[in-house]
Write an enzyme that holds these catalytic residues in place. Structure first.
Site, PDB file in Angstrom:
ATOM      1  CG  ASP A   1     -25.631 -19.197 -23.788  1.00  0.00           C
ATOM      2  OD1 ASP A   1     -25.300 -18.643 -22.767  1.00  0.00           O
ATOM      3  OD2 ASP A   1     -25.120 -18.935 -25.042  1.00  0.00           O
TER       4      ASP A   1
ATOM      5  CB  CYS B   1     -20.635 -26.693 -30.249  1.00  0.00           C
ATOM      6  SG  CYS B   1     -22.037 -25.574 -30.080  1.00  0.00           S
TER       7      CYS B   1
ATOM      8  CD  GLU C   1     -27.083 -20.647 -27.970  1.00  0.00           C
ATOM      9  OE1 GLU C   1     -26.108 -20.747 -26.867  1.00  0.00           O
ATOM     10  OE2 GLU C   1     -27.213 -19.916 -28.803  1.00  0.00           O
TER      11      GLU C   1
HETATM   12  C1  PEP Z   1     -22.839 -22.512 -25.806  1.00  0.00           C
HETATM   13  O1  PEP Z   1     -23.803 -21.616 -25.358  1.00  0.00           O
HETATM   14  O2  PEP Z   1     -22.712 -23.586 -25.315  1.00  0.00           O
HETATM   15  C2  PEP Z   1     -21.929 -22.030 -26.812  1.00  0.00           C
HETATM   16  C3  PEP Z   1     -21.319 -23.005 -27.683  1.00  0.00           C
HETATM   17  O3  PEP Z   1     -22.103 -21.005 -27.347  1.00  0.00           O
HETATM   18  P1  PEP Z   1     -21.073 -19.735 -26.517  1.00  0.00           P
HETATM   19  O4  PEP Z   1     -20.445 -20.430 -25.488  1.00  0.00           O
HETATM   20  O5  PEP Z   1     -20.464 -18.906 -27.622  1.00  0.00           O
HETATM   21  O6  PEP Z   1     -22.313 -18.854 -26.079  1.00  0.00           O
HETATM   22 MG    MG Z   2     -24.155 -19.915 -26.458  1.00  0.00          MG
END
Ligand code: PEP
Ligand code: MG
Length: 756
Positions: free
Chosen positions: A629, A676, A605
Site C-alpha cells: 500500500d 510485510c 502504509e
Molecule cells: C501491504 O499493504 O503491504 C500489506 C502487507 O497489506 P495488504 O497487502 O494486505 O494490504
Molecule cells: Mg496494506
C-alpha cells in the site's frame, strides 16, 4: 475520410485471420488514398529488424518478406522519431536507403507513420507514390489515425501469437503474465471442463424435496472427492495446496453455497438450476471486488460449482494419460485440477485466465512449478499437440520451439533443479549475512493455516496474519466464539513464536458482501482502521476474540492497518484496553499471568504515517511497513489497475527512499520495525531492505528459504553499495538491472532469471 477509416478499422477487427486483416487493410488504404502502394512493417525485436507483414504495391523480387535493419533508412527514421514523415521525393532525402531487391525505386513520394502502443513502436505504415508530391494534411491525419487504431489490434495479435505461423520469420512465442518462477519444457496437456454451469438451462421442479436430497448427495460426494484429493496431495506437496482444499470445503458449508442453493430449490427450481444461479452470483460478487487476490477466488467458486454439477449429472470423469513431462494448459487452472494430476509429471502450467494472485499461481509457486497466466484471448485448442516452453520469469511461452531454443532452455531447467536442492539443503540454517548480520524471517498467513508443513518451517514467527480473509468467505460476520476458534488455531500452530494478527483490513477495496460499500475512490475511502473505528462493535468483538484465544499463551501481537493519524491509534488502544479488562474479568484471568496485554503495532502504509513516526512510536510497541500500500499511496497508482500496472513499482526510487527513511527513523526512535509487503520476499527487495537496516522481514512460505539462502551469500558491505546505487537511481528499471547485475556477479542470478 472518417467513414472510410471506420470501415477499414472495422474490417481489420472483424477479420478471422490476422494476416488476412493486414492484407485487406493495406489494399483498402491504398484505394482510399489513391496511391500506388501501402505496406505494413512490424518490428521483430529479436532480429532487430522491421519485417514487411503485408503490402499492396511493394514487392521483393525473391518472394521473401522485405526486412529493414533497425536504424536503417527512412522507415526506421519514422520509428526512431516516433512521428510521421511526409517526404515529397525520397531520392533527395539524406536518410534514404533503397530497399534491396524491391521495386521501391519506382516510387518517389513517401508517407510513413509509426504504429505505437504503450510507448513502444510496434511497426510502421508506409504509403508510396510514383509521382513526387507532398501528401496532404488530411491524408497524413488519416494514416496517423489509422496507425493509432491499428496499434491496439497489433498489440493484441502480438500477445496472441498471431503474428507467427510455422514458416513465419518470427519466433513463435506468446507473452503472458509471469506467475511462478522457473522454466519448463514439455508436451501440452490441454484440460477442458467436462461439464459446464454455463450450459445449464433454467428448469422448475414440483419435487423440491427430491431435488434437495439430490443436491445434498452431490455435495457429500464432492466433499469426499475433495478429501481424497487433499489426502493424495498430503506429503507430496509441502504447501498451501492442502489449505486450499479446506477453503473449498468451507465454501460447501451450509453457511456459504449450501443454504443459498437449498433456499432456491425451495422456491421450486431444480437443483442444477439453483446451483448455477447461486454459483454465478457468488462468482459475480468476487469478480466485482477490487482486491485482485479476492477477485481471483471467483475461480475457486466456479470450480466447486462444476464439481457439484458433475455429481448432480452423475457423470464419470474421463481419464486421460498425462505426458511424462507435461505442460498443463487450461482455461483456468484450479487447485483440484492440480491435485488430480500426477505432480511428478507436471513440468509447467499455463492458465489462460488469472494473474499472479490466482490460486493457480499461488499453488504453482508453493509447489515450485513454473507458471504463466493471463493469455485469455487464445483458444485452448491452439496449444493442442504442441511442444511448449514456459518461462515463469518473463511470462513467455514458446510454441514448438526450434531445437536450439529448446536446448538452451533444457540447460536452464537443469540448472534450476540444482539451485532448488541447494536452497532446500540450507533451510535449517539461520538467515544471516556472511559477516554475521542476523535477519529474522517471518511468515505472512491469510488463506488458511491447515498446512502441516508450516509447523516445520524454519521461521521466527508470523509477521502478518491477514484476519480479513475468513470474514470474506462468509455471508455474515463471524461470531466472537467462531473467531476465538479461528485465532486459537493460528496461535496454537506457532506456540513458541510471536504471531502478529492484523485487525480487519476490509473496506472499499475488500468489501464484505454483507456491508454495503459503494465508493468512487475506494482506496481512499472507508477501509482498515477507519471502518472498524466507526464500528466499534466489530472491532471490539474481534480484539476480544483475539484476547480470549490468547489466554494461557503469550505469543499474540496486534497490528492496526491503514493508520493515518495518531488519534486513530489512541482510539484503538482505548478499545483494546477496554476489551482486555472485560475479557480478564469475564474469563476470570489473572492479568499478566494467564492473560497478557498484547504488544500493539501499526502498519506504516499511508505516507502520512512516515511523518508522524515519533508521535506514533510513543503509542505503540512496533511498526510493520506495508510496502504494497505504501507503494500505491506514494505513487498514486492503484495497485490493482492493469492500465497503470507498469507504474506500480516498489523499486521506484521514491518508494525506496521512503523505506530507507522509515528504517533510519525507527532506529533513532528505538522501535522495532519489520516489512510485510511483497517487497520483503522479493530477492532483490529483501537485500535492499536489509541494507537499509531492516532486520525483520515477513513473506509467503515459498520465499522464506530462498531469501535465507540469498542472505547467507552476501556481505553487508556489498549490500551497502547496492543500496547507495539504488537510492541514486532515477528509474525503477535502473534499480532492477543494477540488482540483477549485482546478483549475477555474486552467483545469485538464478533468483532473478532462468537458470542457476
Ligand atoms: C501491504 O499493504 O503491504 C500489506 C502487507 O497489506 P495488504 O497487502 O494486505 O494490504
Ligand atoms: Mg496494506
Amino acid at each position: 475520410m472518417l467513414v472510410t477509416l471506420q470501415r477499414i478499422v472495422e474490417s481489420v477487427n472483424k477479420a478471422a485471420d490476422f494476416q488476412l486483416a493486414l492484407r485487406t487493410m493495406v489494399s483498402q488504404v491504398r484505394a482510399a488514398l489513391g496511391t500506388d502502394s501501402c505496406s505494413v512493417f512490424l518490428a521483430d525485436a529479436q532480429a532487430h529488424q522491421y519485417v514487411m507483414a503485408a503490402s499492396d504495391g511493394l514487392a521483393d523480387a525473391s518472394g521473401d518478406p522485405i526486412r529493414v535493419d533497425f536504424g536503417d533508412g527512412i522507415i526506421s527514421l519514422a520509428a526512431q522519431r516516433e512521428e510521421p514523415l511526409n517526404i515529397a521525393d525520397i531520392r533527395n532525402h539524406p536518410a534514404n536507403k533503397e530497399l534491396l531487391d524491391s521495386n521501391e525505386s519506382q516510387y518517389r513520394a513517401l508517407l510513413a507513420a509509426p504504429i505505437i502502443h504503450r510507448r513502444k513502436v510496434l511497426g510502421i505504415i508506409v504509403v508510396h507514390q510514383s509521382q513526387a508530391r507532398h501528401f496532404t494534411r488530411e491524408e497524413e491525419a488519416f494514416v496517423v489515425t489509422l496507425a493509432a487504431q491499428l496499434s491496439v489490434v497489433i498489440a493484441h495479435a502480438n500477445t496472441k501469437g498471431l503474428l507467427t505461423h510455422d514458416h513465419s520469420p518470427w519466433v513463435h512465442s506468446i507473452q503472458a503474465l509471469p506467475g511462478s518462477p522457473g522454466v519448463a519444457i514439455g508436451d501440452a496437456f490441454v484440460a477442458r471442463p467436462e461439464v459446464s454451469l454455463k450450459e445449464v438451462s433454467p428448469q422448475k421442479t414440483d419435487r423440491p424435496r427430491h431435488e434437495v436430497r439430490k443436491f445434498r448427495q452431490a455435495v457429500a460426494r464432492t466433499r469426499a472427492e475433495l478429501k481424497q484429493l487433499a489426502e493424495r496431495m498430503y506429503g507430496q506437496v509441502p504447501d498451501d495446496t492442502l489449505a486450499i482444499f479446506d477453503v473449498y470445503q468451507g465454501m460447501l458449508d451450509a453457511a456459504s453455497l449450501g443454504s443459498a442453493v437449498e433456499e432456491m430449490i425451495g422456491q421450486g427450481w431444480r437443483a442444477q438450476t439453483a446451483l448455477k444461479h447461486v454459483v454465478e452470483e457468488f462468482v459475480d460478487q468476487f469478480e466485482a471486488l477490487e482486491d485482485s487476490y479476492l477477485r481471483e477466488r471467483a475461480t475457486d467458486v466456479r470450480d466447486i460449482g462444476q464439481r457439484v454439477l458433475m455429481h448432480l449429472q452423475q457423470r464419470q470423469r474421463k481419464r486421460r494419460e498425462f505426458p511424462e513431462q507435461g505442460i498443463l494448459v487450461a482455461d483456468e487452472v484450479t487447485a483440484s485440477m492440480l491435485a488430480e494430476l500426477p505432480r511428478a509429471k507436471i513440468a509447467g502450467i499455463i492458465s489462460l485466465r488469472g494473474s499472479s494472485n490466482s490460486h493457480a499461481a499461488i499453488m504453482a509457486r508453493s509447489m515450485g512449478i513454473p507458471a504463466v497466466l493471463g493469455v485469455d484471448d487464445i483458444e485452448l485448442h491452439y496449444f493442442s499437440e504442441k511442444v511448449l516452453i514456459v518461462d515463469g520469469y518473463t511470462g513467455e511461452v514458446y510454441i514448438n520451439p526450434p531445437p536450439q531454443v529448446r536446448e538452451q532452455y533444457q540447460h536452464l531447467a537443469d540448472e534450476e533443479e540444482e539451485l532448488k536442492s541447494i536452497v532446500a539443503e540450507h533451510a535449517h540454517l539461520p538467515a544471516q549475512t556472511q559477516d554475521g548480520q542476523r535477519v529474522s524471517l517471518h511468515l505472512n498467513l491469510g488463506l488458511d493455516i491447515h498446512q502441516e508443513y508450516l509447523r516445520h518451517l524454519n521461521i521466527d514467527g508470523v509477521g502478518l496474519y491477514r484476519s480479513e480473509i475468513p470474514f470474506m468467505m462468509r455471508d455474515q460476520l463471524p461470531t466472537e466464539d467462531e473467531q476465538v476458534e479461528m485465532y486459537k488455531e493460528v496461535l496454537d500452530y506457532f506456540p513458541d513464536q510471536p504471531v502478529i494478527m492484523r485487525t480487519l483490513d476490509v473496506g472499499g477495496d475488500k468489501p464484505l458482501p454483507y456491508l454495503q460499500l459503494q465508493e468512487d475512490n475506494p482506496f481512499l475511502g472507508w477501509r482498515g482502521i477507519r471502518l472498524t473505528l466507526d464500528h466499534p462493535e466489530i472491532f471490539l468483538v474481534q480484539v476480544r476474540a483475539m484476547l480470549r484465544a490468547s489466554i494461557g499463551r503469550s505469543n499474540l501481537r496486534i497490528l492496526l492497518p491503514m493508520i493515518t493519524s495518531v488519534s486513530e491509534v489512541e482510539e484503538a488502544s482505548r478499545l483494546l484496553k477496554q476489551a482486555y479488562f472485560e475479557v480478564a474479568e469475564e474469563q476470570g484471568c489473572a492479568v499478566g499471568v494467564n492473560l497478557f496485554q498484547p504488544q500493539l503495532g501499526v502498519m506504516i502504509e499511508v505516507p502520512a504515517a512516515i511523518y508522524q513516526l515519533p508521535m506514533l512510536a510513543s503509542k505503540v510497541d512496533f511498526f510493520s511497513v506495508g510496502s504494497n500500500d505504501l507503494t500505491q499511496y506514494l505513487l498514486a497508482v492503484d495497485r490493482n489497475n492493469r492500465r497503470v500496472a507498469s507504474l506500480y513499482d516498489a523499486y521506484h526510487p521514491a518508494v525506496l527512499a521512503s523505506l530507507d527513511e522509515i528504517a533510519r527513523r525507527c532506529e533513532e526512535l528505538g522501535k522495532p520495525v519489520s516489512v510485510c509487503g511483497e517487497l520483503a520476499g522479493d530477492p532483490g527487495g529483501a537485500l535492499l531492505l536489509v541494507a537499509m537496516g531492516y532486520r525483520q522481514l515477513s513473506m509467503n512460505s515459498y520465499n522464506i528459504d530462498r531469501v535465507r539462502w540469498i542472505l547467507r551469500n552476501v556481505r553487508s558491505s556489498t549490500l551497502q553499495v547496492m543500496l547507495a546505487k539504488a537510492l541514486q537511481a532515477r528509474r525503477p528499471e535502473q534499480v532492477r538491472s543494477m540488482i540483477s547485475e549485482k546478483m549475477e556477479s555474486m552467483g545469485l542470478g538464478g533468483f532473478v532469471r532462468a537458470g542457476k
